[in-house]
Write a protein that holds these residues in place. Structure first.
Motif, PDB file in Angstrom:
ATOM      1  N   UNK A  90      10.250  74.460 -33.264  1.00  0.00           N
ATOM      2  CA  UNK A  90       8.971  74.072 -33.839  1.00  0.00           C
ATOM      3  C   UNK A  90       8.812  74.595 -35.269  1.00  0.00           C
ATOM      4  N   UNK A  91       9.385  75.750 -35.568  1.00  0.00           N
ATOM      5  CA  UNK A  91       9.380  76.243 -36.947  1.00  0.00           C
ATOM      6  C   UNK A  91      10.133  75.269 -37.839  1.00  0.00           C
ATOM      7  N   UNK A  92      11.256  74.767 -37.339  1.00  0.00           N
ATOM      8  CA  UNK A  92      12.014  73.791 -38.118  1.00  0.00           C
ATOM      9  C   UNK A  92      11.210  72.520 -38.348  1.00  0.00           C
ATOM     10  N   UNK A  93      10.382  72.147 -37.380  1.00  0.00           N
ATOM     11  CA  UNK A  93       9.485  71.006 -37.591  1.00  0.00           C
ATOM     12  C   UNK A  93       8.543  71.276 -38.761  1.00  0.00           C
ATOM     13  N   UNK A  94       8.030  72.515 -38.836  1.00  0.00           N
ATOM     14  CA  UNK A  94       7.168  72.881 -39.967  1.00  0.00           C
ATOM     15  C   UNK A  94       7.907  72.715 -41.289  1.00  0.00           C
ATOM     16  N   UNK A  95       9.162  73.146 -41.306  1.00  0.00           N
ATOM     17  CA  UNK A  95       9.956  73.048 -42.530  1.00  0.00           C
ATOM     18  C   UNK A  95      10.241  71.593 -42.895  1.00  0.00           C
ATOM     19  N   UNK A  96      10.417  70.760 -41.884  1.00  0.00           N
ATOM     20  CA  UNK A  96      10.619  69.325 -42.139  1.00  0.00           C
ATOM     21  C   UNK A  96       9.400  68.759 -42.870  1.00  0.00           C
ATOM     22  N   UNK A  97       8.209  69.067 -42.377  1.00  0.00           N
ATOM     23  CA  UNK A  97       6.994  68.509 -42.975  1.00  0.00           C
ATOM     24  C   UNK A  97       6.703  69.121 -44.344  1.00  0.00           C
ATOM     25  N   UNK A  98       7.237  70.315 -44.588  1.00  0.00           N
ATOM     26  CA  UNK A  98       7.059  70.913 -45.921  1.00  0.00           C
ATOM     27  C   UNK A  98       7.712  70.054 -46.990  1.00  0.00           C
ATOM     28  N   UNK A  99       8.824  69.381 -46.626  1.00  0.00           N
ATOM     29  CA  UNK A  99       9.479  68.499 -47.613  1.00  0.00           C
ATOM     30  C   UNK A  99       8.561  67.337 -48.000  1.00  0.00           C
ATOM     31  N   UNK A 100       7.668  66.933 -47.097  1.00  0.00           N
ATOM     32  CA  UNK A 100       6.736  65.857 -47.416  1.00  0.00           C
ATOM     33  C   UNK A 100       5.849  66.251 -48.595  1.00  0.00           C
ATOM     34  N   UNK A 101       5.491  67.527 -48.643  1.00  0.00           N
ATOM     35  CA  UNK A 101       4.646  67.995 -49.747  1.00  0.00           C
ATOM     36  C   UNK A 101       5.442  68.014 -51.046  1.00  0.00           C
ATOM     37  N   UNK A 102       6.665  68.564 -50.996  1.00  0.00           N
ATOM     38  CA  UNK A 102       7.474  68.621 -52.216  1.00  0.00           C
ATOM     39  C   UNK A 102       7.815  67.219 -52.719  1.00  0.00           C
ATOM     40  N   UNK A 103       7.924  66.263 -51.802  1.00  0.00           N
ATOM     41  CA  UNK A 103       8.271  64.897 -52.200  1.00  0.00           C
ATOM     42  C   UNK A 103       7.183  64.236 -53.042  1.00  0.00           C
ATOM     43  N   UNK A 104       6.001  64.858 -53.133  1.00  0.00           N
ATOM     44  CA  UNK A 104       4.973  64.315 -54.025  1.00  0.00           C
ATOM     45  C   UNK A 104       5.286  64.623 -55.484  1.00  0.00           C
ATOM     46  N   UNK A 105       6.300  65.476 -55.717  1.00  0.00           N
ATOM     47  CA  UNK A 105       6.722  65.765 -57.088  1.00  0.00           C
ATOM     48  C   UNK A 105       7.626  64.635 -57.579  1.00  0.00           C
ATOM     49  N   UNK A 106       7.278  64.022 -58.666  1.00  0.00           N
ATOM     50  CA  UNK A 106       8.046  62.891 -59.199  1.00  0.00           C
ATOM     51  C   UNK A 106       9.187  63.388 -60.087  1.00  0.00           C
ATOM     52  N   UNK A 107      10.173  62.542 -60.369  1.00  0.00           N
ATOM     53  CA  UNK A 107      11.279  62.966 -61.242  1.00  0.00           C
ATOM     54  C   UNK A 107      10.824  63.511 -62.602  1.00  0.00           C
ATOM     55  N   UNK A 108       9.877  62.868 -63.308  1.00  0.00           N
ATOM     56  CA  UNK A 108       9.445  63.459 -64.586  1.00  0.00           C
ATOM     57  C   UNK A 108       8.798  64.827 -64.428  1.00  0.00           C
ATOM     58  N   UNK A 109       8.085  65.026 -63.323  1.00  0.00           N
ATOM     59  CA  UNK A 109       7.425  66.319 -63.098  1.00  0.00           C
ATOM     60  C   UNK A 109       8.455  67.411 -62.852  1.00  0.00           C
ATOM     61  N   UNK A 110       9.501  67.088 -62.083  1.00  0.00           N
ATOM     62  CA  UNK A 110      10.554  68.077 -61.861  1.00  0.00           C
ATOM     63  C   UNK A 110      11.347  68.324 -63.136  1.00  0.00           C
ATOM     64  N   UNK A 111      11.621  67.277 -63.882  1.00  0.00           N
ATOM     65  CA  UNK A 111      12.378  67.415 -65.131  1.00  0.00           C
ATOM     66  C   UNK A 111      11.677  68.361 -66.095  1.00  0.00           C
ATOM     67  N   UNK A 112      10.355  68.386 -66.043  1.00  0.00           N
ATOM     68  CA  UNK A 112       9.586  69.252 -66.942  1.00  0.00           C
ATOM     69  C   UNK A 112       9.766  70.728 -66.621  1.00  0.00           C
ATOM     70  N   UNK A 113      10.048  71.052 -65.342  1.00  0.00           N
ATOM     71  CA  UNK A 113      10.192  72.465 -64.986  1.00  0.00           C
ATOM     72  C   UNK A 113      11.653  72.887 -64.830  1.00  0.00           C
ATOM     73  N   UNK A 114      12.558  71.937 -64.681  1.00  0.00           N
ATOM     74  CA  UNK A 114      13.948  72.282 -64.393  1.00  0.00           C
ATOM     75  C   UNK A 114      14.572  73.228 -65.419  1.00  0.00           C
ATOM     76  N   UNK A 115      14.359  73.052 -66.721  1.00  0.00           N
ATOM     77  CA  UNK A 115      14.979  73.986 -67.687  1.00  0.00           C
ATOM     78  C   UNK A 115      14.573  75.444 -67.464  1.00  0.00           C
ATOM     79  N   UNK A 116      13.428  75.663 -66.846  1.00  0.00           N
ATOM     80  CA  UNK A 116      12.935  77.019 -66.643  1.00  0.00           C
ATOM     81  C   UNK A 116      13.550  77.681 -65.402  1.00  0.00           C
ATOM     82  N   UNK A 117      14.251  76.905 -64.584  1.00  0.00           N
ATOM     83  CA  UNK A 117      14.832  77.452 -63.348  1.00  0.00           C
ATOM     84  C   UNK A 117      16.142  78.174 -63.590  1.00  0.00           C
ATOM     85  N   UNK A 118      16.752  77.947 -64.746  1.00  0.00           N
ATOM     86  CA  UNK A 118      18.043  78.570 -65.037  1.00  0.00           C
ATOM     87  C   UNK A 118      19.083  78.139 -64.020  1.00  0.00           C
ATOM     88  N   UNK A 119      19.844  79.096 -63.500  1.00  0.00           N
ATOM     89  CA  UNK A 119      20.874  78.797 -62.499  1.00  0.00           C
ATOM     90  C   UNK A 119      20.398  79.108 -61.088  1.00  0.00           C
TER      91      UNK A 119
END
Length: 279
Positions: A90-119
């Motif tokens: 059931x914890x894994x089910x929670x983690x599955x649904x967490x991806x639904x939230x992250x999936x609201x991030x669009x490619x341009x939105x992620x591209x804006x923060x990616x340089x700050x993530x480093x490696x």
């Protein structure tokens, strides 16, 4: 003053915590809620941070449960293990649904923060690596990623050499009088789990006479349920990553989606799935 008195008497709720522990104190909320430190000016980075921090908390709970499950199986005390395995699924089910939230991030939105993530990358999560190891997907080469943090490296080194949860389940089959080969019982614990014909034969005996082997039968189904949930979690991971970054190289240097797709082929408890065809 009358309003303050009414508030203090609201359903008998305690309102003064100057000398007692509050909800925030117990949960350490000051530490948790101030642990997010976005590096970019982008609004969406907080989502990215919280998604990964909460996932690490859920993984911490899964490890807590699975370590206890392994010990319960080792002691032939299966009923508590069943409850814990169900909880992990059931914890894994929670983690599955967490991806639904992250999936609201669009490619341009992620591209804006990616340089700050480093490696930095989820590939470097020592807890996720420990989870893989305890479930039997061992790979000594992965320890190199954690050399920078000696305590994490030492923890993973211990887990690499420890019997996996499934190793303990296979040993339980043998203790229950089912024929498991000495080669499998003495297999190198630092290697990933591989299919063994004697283990398949033992599980087949359990499934062909479940009333006689009910505890083992239930254990097997709990393990299958957990691995199925784990596969779903992995699939949602790769689907979300592809949706957001396509086939770009991951921040940690992995092949990104191509690497994650290969992980979908990993089978943690091979005989428990092979027996479906053999029955």
């Amino acid at each position: 003053m009358n309003d303050e008195k009414k508030a203090a008497e609201w359903h008998g709720a305690k309102m003064d915590f100057k000398e007692s522990m509050s909800y925030g104190d117990y949960l350490g909320l000051d530490q948790i809620l101030t642990a997010q430190h976005p590096l970019s000016p982008n609004h969406n980075e907080l989502l990215f941070i919280i998604q990964h921090q909460t996932s690490e908390l859920w993984i911490k709970l899964m490890l807590h449960e699975l370590q206890a499950v392994r010990e319960q199986i080792r002691k032939d005390e299966l009923p508590p293990a069943f409850k814990m395995l169900a909880r992990v699924a059931r914890i894994m089910d929670q983690l599955v649904h967490a991806w639904d939230v992250l999936a609201t991030m669009t490619p341009p939105e992620y591209t804006a923060i990616r340089p700050y993530l480093g490696a930095s990358s989820g590939f470097q999560s020592f807890q996720y690596r420990e989870l893989e190891f305890i479930l039997g997907n061992k790979n000594a080469n992965m320890l190199a990623v954690h050399q920078v943090t000696p305590e994490h490296h030492a923890l993973l080194e211990r887990e690499l050499h420890a019997p996996s949860l499934y190793d303990e389940a296979v040993r339980l089959l043998a203790r229950s009088g089912l024929p498991v080969s000495e080669a499998r019982l003495n297999a190198d614990p630092t290697k990933p789990t591989v299919h063994d014909d004697s283990v398949l034969a033992a599980w087949l005996e359990v499934y062909r006479d479940p009333e006689h082997h009910w505890a083992l039968y239930e254990l097997a189904e709990k393990l299958v349920d957990m691995e199925t949930a784990f596969r779903t979690w992995r699939f949602r991971h790769v689907s979300t990553v592809e949706r957001i970054i396509g086939f770009k190289t991951g921040t940690g240097g992995t092949a990104g989606v191509s690497y994650l797709r290969k992980m979908l082929d990993v089978v943690l408890f091979p005989e428990l799935f092979a027996l479906r065809t053999a029955l």
